[in-house]
Enzyme design. Sequence first.
Site, PDB file in Angstrom:
ATOM      1  N   LEU A  64       0.807  -1.229   0.000  1.00 42.67           N
ATOM      2  CA  LEU A  64       0.000   0.000   0.000  1.00 42.67           C
ATOM      3  C   LEU A  64       0.833   1.269   0.000  1.00 42.67           C
ATOM      4  O   LEU A  64       0.308   2.364  -0.110  1.00 42.67           O
ATOM      5  CB  LEU A  64      -0.977  -0.029   1.172  1.00 42.67           C
ATOM      6  CG  LEU A  64      -2.018  -1.149   1.064  1.00 42.67           C
ATOM      7  CD1 LEU A  64      -2.890  -1.211   2.302  1.00 42.67           C
ATOM      8  CD2 LEU A  64      -2.880  -0.971  -0.180  1.00 42.67           C
ATOM      9  N   ASP A  77      -1.599  -9.253  -4.944  1.00 44.59           N
ATOM     10  CA  ASP A  77      -0.184  -8.850  -4.952  1.00 44.59           C
ATOM     11  C   ASP A  77      -0.069  -7.446  -5.564  1.00 44.59           C
ATOM     12  O   ASP A  77       0.794  -7.159  -6.389  1.00 44.59           O
ATOM     13  CB  ASP A  77       0.675  -9.842  -5.734  1.00 44.59           C
ATOM     14  CG  ASP A  77       2.158  -9.722  -5.362  1.00 44.59           C
ATOM     15  OD1 ASP A  77       2.441  -9.150  -4.302  1.00 44.59           O
ATOM     16  OD2 ASP A  77       3.005 -10.186  -6.134  1.00 44.59           O
TER      17      ASP A  77
END
Lengths: 426, 329
Positions: free
Chosen positions: A65, A307
Amino acid sequence: MKTVIHNARLVGCSAEAPCQARSLGIAEGKIAFIGTEPEGFNAERYIDAQDNILMPGCVDLAAWLREPGLDHKATLASETYAALASGITTLTYQPEPAAMVGNSAQFNLIQDINRQLGYAHIRVLGNLTQDLQGERLSNMGGLKRAGCVGVTNGWQPLQSLRVQRLAMEYASTHNITVFIYPLELALAAGGLVHEGAIASRLGFAAIPSAAETVAVAQTLALIEMTGTRVHFCRLSTEGSVRLIRQAKAQALPVTADVAAHQLFLTEMDIADFNPLCHVRPPLRSERDREALIAGLVDNTIDAICSDHQPHEIDAKLAPFQQTEPGISALETLLPLTLRLVEQGDLSLAQAIAKVTSAPAAIIQDPAGTLQLGAPADVVLLDPDYFWTLELDSMLSQGKNTPFAGWSFNGKVTQAWLAGRHIYRME
Amino acid sequence: MYKHLTPGALPSSMQLSSDGRLRHFLTIEGLPPLLLEEILDRAEQFLSLPEKQQKKAPLLRGKTVMNLFFENSTRTRVTFEIAAQRLGADVTSLDIRTSSASKGETLLDTIRNLEAMSADMFVVRHEHAGAAHFIARYAAPHVSVLNAGDGRHAHPTQAMLDMFTIRKHKGEFPPLKVAIVGDILHSRVARSNIHALNTLSTGEVRVIAPKTLLPVDAEKLGVKVYTDMDEGLRDVDVVIMLRLQRERMGSALLPSEREFFKLYGLTEKRLELTRPDAIVMHPGPINRGVEIDSRVADGPRSVILQQVTNGIAVRMAVMAMIMGSGGMA
């Protein structure tokens, strides 16, 4: 707000509450009923979900993130909103050198930022070793108390197998799952694509399948020794699938996942030096791809993850070798998983389980299932909605996807997080 | 801006303009045999130029050729300079390693700046496979790109000068057996030569090397693989020796120079296994006593220096053909 969603096709219920029902009620952030609305429920809102699928929100085991540390690539705000609009209500945060999770303060910072946003839940994997340097053990006990759902060193190498063994033993002391990215570095030797005919033709330094398979085998030997619960991340080879299958038959405490793009792309996709197909582990052979799907079918591979690795545009605007690996993948996790159903590889219930209940079980999260009392993280999916992925329409800050221009059937139209209705497709 | 993040055309297809003429020269792979023949025929015309009083054929007059060498190679750079100069172009050679790239500028920014200086052609040498393809994809429409070697991937003008040399000595390709010997794994010359030989319908293309210097699935490149030098050399018409980088010894790919020379070095005795009129080639610079014996390198069957001379004619031919493609009109 008390809400009733009716006329839906429910998918992803628990064994105790199977999915024959067509209505589901939400109250106080939880699933209040499945089936007939109880007397006195007094719903404030009714949603007619005719022709739609009602399913648990997806639980993604791997999202890089970027924030804090790499905010120029993506922010928690941009990515959690993109996730929610794509049907993902829980994201598993991956520590990386620029965005580590080595103590409770770093853990809390992520959660504090996200709490203010409120688009998706973030579960956090902590560092396996201090500063991800691969030498000294992290404060795993403290990380678990802070709320980390597992520990990992990501793609950062460990100094030795001895460090891995000790890290696994210490993790098992605290009953934490260790997330392993299997790669034997010496065999990978600076490679960046799959060792095969395409790499030979293009002249790329390559990573043999054995670099992953050997690492899986070594870790399995250490699991036998330590009894540690291990989750294998991003399998890509036929050999790894075979070894995990054997390990499960021996009842070793192992689980595994695969990235959705590994189920659709192969080494052939790098033949035009397309840096959008520069991923880690590399895209493998057609035979590996088929083995990964077979592994999903027989539950050797428990979960499909995104992913997700968003990048700024410059990270991919260079010769292949100089680009950063990874795909911006939140927005294709569910569509690619549903494509496995269209192809006849998995039933709808199996496919949904691979992105909901199975990953939730791996991080021991109560989400991922439609059952009474569970958090009302639910999404409505229009299975007949035909759409094409376009870069300009992507919500993630990262536009790095090789799937632009692909068409899909099925799109999330509405989403609830802990009972709050916070997304509706425009 | 996002449109840049969509896959590009295959390197082979983006080399040709809509009328089938050469637009960029990035790889041999995928080019039609007639086009390779045309390069060889054009090179033939340029070969005799140095013997004439007027050495220039000013087909590139008024054009600017920029040699962009991201990786050092004096010899190759000089042959491109001479080729462009003989065609009447203005030539600038840039050693990029010591300039903009070292200051952190991206490759794309470097290219944009050089385009702004009215470049018409980039001759690119780069350490990474696919770099010339990347530049060709993002270069302005009026700029052509000529690959002077990218990583281990391709070195198409070297392959064409090798084909030219073979044709001068051997004539037609279909009856020939050609052996490429040495470090196939790391060699862009080997890859481009294999594509060129197969495109020209060479009878048999062999590679000879220990397994540590062979790419995985080498057979899929369209060659017969030999690990025994004596067996592989038997009855061949052409032997192409490759340069062996000395650092291969330290990286566990080979035990020692001595053993390599003993098992894979080209000696006079080994040369007897080939056809009596076989020729010996080498892209240079040669390692005497490592991959080739001095008596062979300097012997009557060696055409190594002719390759250098032919290189200029071939590079002139390629540049002239690109000029005529419409891309630089």
